[in-house]
Each structure stands twice: as structure tokens, then as C-alpha cells.
Design a protein around this motif. Structure first.
Motif, short mmCIF file in Angstrom:
data_model
loop_
_atom_site.label_atom_id
_atom_site.label_comp_id
_atom_site.label_asym_id
_atom_site.label_seq_id
_atom_site.Cartn_x
_atom_site.Cartn_y
_atom_site.Cartn_z
N ILE A 19 -11.09 -13.46 4.78
CA ILE A 19 -9.64 -13.34 4.86
C ILE A 19 -9.09 -14.22 5.98
O ILE A 19 -9.51 -14.11 7.13
CB ILE A 19 -9.22 -11.88 5.11
CG1 ILE A 19 -9.76 -10.97 4.00
CG2 ILE A 19 -7.70 -11.76 5.21
CD1 ILE A 19 -9.70 -9.50 4.34
N CYS A 20 -8.15 -15.09 5.63
CA CYS A 20 -7.42 -15.88 6.61
C CYS A 20 -6.27 -15.02 7.13
O CYS A 20 -5.35 -14.68 6.37
CB CYS A 20 -6.89 -17.16 5.99
SG CYS A 20 -5.76 -18.09 7.05
N GLU A 21 -6.31 -14.69 8.39
CA GLU A 21 -5.30 -13.78 8.94
C GLU A 21 -3.94 -14.45 9.12
O GLU A 21 -2.92 -13.77 9.21
CB GLU A 21 -5.80 -13.21 10.27
CG GLU A 21 -7.02 -12.33 10.09
CD GLU A 21 -7.53 -11.72 11.38
OE1 GLU A 21 -7.29 -10.53 11.61
OE2 GLU A 21 -8.18 -12.46 12.15
N ASN A 24 -2.96 -14.52 5.02
CA ASN A 24 -3.32 -13.35 4.21
C ASN A 24 -3.95 -13.74 2.87
O ASN A 24 -4.01 -12.95 1.94
CB ASN A 24 -2.10 -12.45 3.95
CG ASN A 24 -2.49 -10.99 3.77
OD1 ASN A 24 -3.35 -10.48 4.49
ND2 ASN A 24 -1.89 -10.32 2.80
N LYS A 25 -4.44 -14.96 2.79
CA LYS A 25 -5.15 -15.40 1.59
C LYS A 25 -6.65 -15.18 1.80
O LYS A 25 -7.13 -15.13 2.93
CB LYS A 25 -4.85 -16.86 1.29
CG LYS A 25 -3.40 -17.07 0.87
CD LYS A 25 -3.13 -18.48 0.41
CE LYS A 25 -1.69 -18.60 -0.08
NZ LYS A 25 -1.38 -19.98 -0.55
N ALA A 26 -7.37 -15.03 0.69
CA ALA A 26 -8.77 -14.61 0.79
C ALA A 26 -9.61 -15.24 -0.31
O ALA A 26 -9.10 -15.74 -1.32
CB ALA A 26 -8.86 -13.09 0.70
N GLU A 45 -7.31 -4.11 1.25
CA GLU A 45 -7.03 -5.05 2.34
C GLU A 45 -5.64 -5.67 2.21
O GLU A 45 -5.12 -6.25 3.17
CB GLU A 45 -8.09 -6.16 2.37
CG GLU A 45 -9.48 -5.70 2.74
CD GLU A 45 -9.62 -5.39 4.22
OE1 GLU A 45 -8.69 -5.72 4.99
OE2 GLU A 45 -10.66 -4.82 4.61
N VAL A 47 -4.66 -8.31 0.40
CA VAL A 47 -4.72 -9.77 0.52
C VAL A 47 -4.54 -10.43 -0.83
O VAL A 47 -4.63 -9.78 -1.89
CB VAL A 47 -6.06 -10.21 1.15
CG1 VAL A 47 -6.15 -9.70 2.57
CG2 VAL A 47 -7.26 -9.75 0.32
N GLU A 48 -4.29 -11.73 -0.80
CA GLU A 48 -4.13 -12.52 -2.02
C GLU A 48 -5.39 -13.35 -2.25
O GLU A 48 -5.68 -14.27 -1.49
CB GLU A 48 -2.92 -13.45 -1.89
CG GLU A 48 -2.71 -14.34 -3.09
CD GLU A 48 -1.62 -15.37 -2.88
OE1 GLU A 48 -1.50 -16.27 -3.74
OE2 GLU A 48 -0.91 -15.30 -1.86
#
Length: 213
Positions: A19-21, A24-26, A45, A47-48
């Protein structure tokens, strides 16, 4: 970047949600199966998902790839094309090992040594590490000091080399020449079992230990 390890299939394979904080992409790394479990974690989580990353073509690492990619229209990155014969044999692997059917797929991008892939704004280096399979790749985050090594290396052990096109000496060379130079401080997520660091394995792993650098 943060991550969550989700254990899937009867082989207890470590699928990793990266996950890129910042965005919010994963990405899911090695979604070997148990798709409802994976999707539940993604939802939890919040996330996208933007991609699927693959270290190598063995069934317990790629069994859920085709279904997941079709379900969510996700691109597939990896492994190296030398593992295509494993992906093409997925139906036969499923039958032989008693796994649910998995469809054959073609990655949107085969990966080579020195390539990079992104998860949001996080950049991962691609390191070709053959031996367990000929097309095995490792994903490495320089900034996070984290490597996703698939079945190249484990805490206290190394990957099997008795499958087609596996080679023991090639695997040892991959570990010693490709992974160890990244640094003793690098933590790694293996394809099975607990995390460790390269430094700990250099010191104590009976297959490749001995503090070579």
C-alpha cells in the motif's frame, strides 16, 4: 509504504498487499488463491487496487491471478518470461496438486532485471533471481529497505530446485550475487513462513550463511 501479509491456499503462501500511503493505491503480490479472503482484506484496508505483481509462475503464487485480474480489470506485471511455461501449465498443475481450476493468463508486462514497477508513488526495483524457477523475480524497495523474495529465500532455508528448470547453484548465485549486496539491513517477505533480514540469513542460514559480505 505499508504492507499486510495474507496467507492463502493449502500451501500457506504469503500474498502481500502493498500500500502506498501517499495515494492509497495498492498492489497484490502473488495472489495464489482464496480470492474472497484477499478482497476482504482490501476492503478492510480501504485501498484502491491498481495492479497484480508476480514473483514466479508456481500455482500457489499465481492461482488467483486470472480470476482477480478479470474481476477487477487489473494489469498483471511479472514474472520474467522464462516462467511462461509454468503459467501455460496452470490447468495441469491444478489437477496434479488438487487445487481449484486456474485459467492460463498472459501478463500485461513481462519483467526483466533492472526494470521498475510502481505502487502508487512507491517505486520497486525488479531483480531477476533464477534458480527456483528460471523466471523468478524479486521486488525491492530501496526507500523502505524491503524485499519481496517469493521462493528464492526463506528464514533458515532456500527455495526448492527439483522442479523443471530449477537449478541449485543458480539459486545460490542469485542469493549471493543479487540479494546480499542490497544490504544486511534489508527485511524480506518470503513466499512462505516468517519474515527475516538478509543480515540474519547471512549469519545463520545453513544453505547460504557465513557472512559473505
Amino acid at each position: 509504504m505499508r504492507f499486510s501479509i495474507i496467507t492463502v491456499t493449502s500451501y500457506q503462501q504469503n500474498c502481500t498487499l502493498l500500500i502506498c500511503e501517499q495515494t492509497n493505491k495498492a498492489a497484490l503480490v502473488d495472489p495464489g488463491g482464496d480470492i474472497p479472503k484477499l478482497l476482504s482484506k482490501v476492503k478492510q484496508e480501504g485501498v484502491e487496487l491498481e495492479s497484480i505483481l508476480i514473483t514466479h509462475g508456481h500455482l500457489d503464487h499465481v492461482g488467483g491471478v486470472a480470476e482477480l485480474a478479470e474481476l477487477l480489470a487489473l494489469p498483471i506485471y511479472g514474472p520474467n518470461q522464462a516462467d511462461d511455461f509454468w503459467i501455460q501449465s496452470l490447468p495441469e498443475q491444478c489437477e496434479y496438486f488438487g487445487f481449484p481450476y486456474s485459467a492460463v493468463f498472459t501478463p500485461d508486462r513481462w519483467l526483466n532485471d533492472g526494470d521498475t514497477v510502481q505502487v502508487g508513488e512507491e517505486v520497486l526495483q525488479v531483480i531477476h533471481c533464477p534458480g527456483h524457477t528460471p523466471g523468478h523475480v524479486v521486488f525491492f524497495s530501496e526507500t523502505q529497505r524491503l524485499a519481496l523474495v517469493g521462493d528464492v529465500l526463506f528464514k533458515g532455508s532456500i527455495g526448492r530446485t527439483d522442479f523443471p528448470q530449477g537449478d541449485h547453484q543458480t539459486l545460490l548465485n542469485s542469493i549471493r550475487e543479487k540479494l546480499w549486496p542490497l544490504g544486511k539491513d534489508v527485511a524480506f517477505i518470503p513466499g512462505h513462513g516468517p519474515m527475516s533480514t538478509f543480515g540474519a540469513e547471512m549469519r545463520s542460514n545453513p544453505y547460504v550463511g557465513g557472512d559473505v559480505i
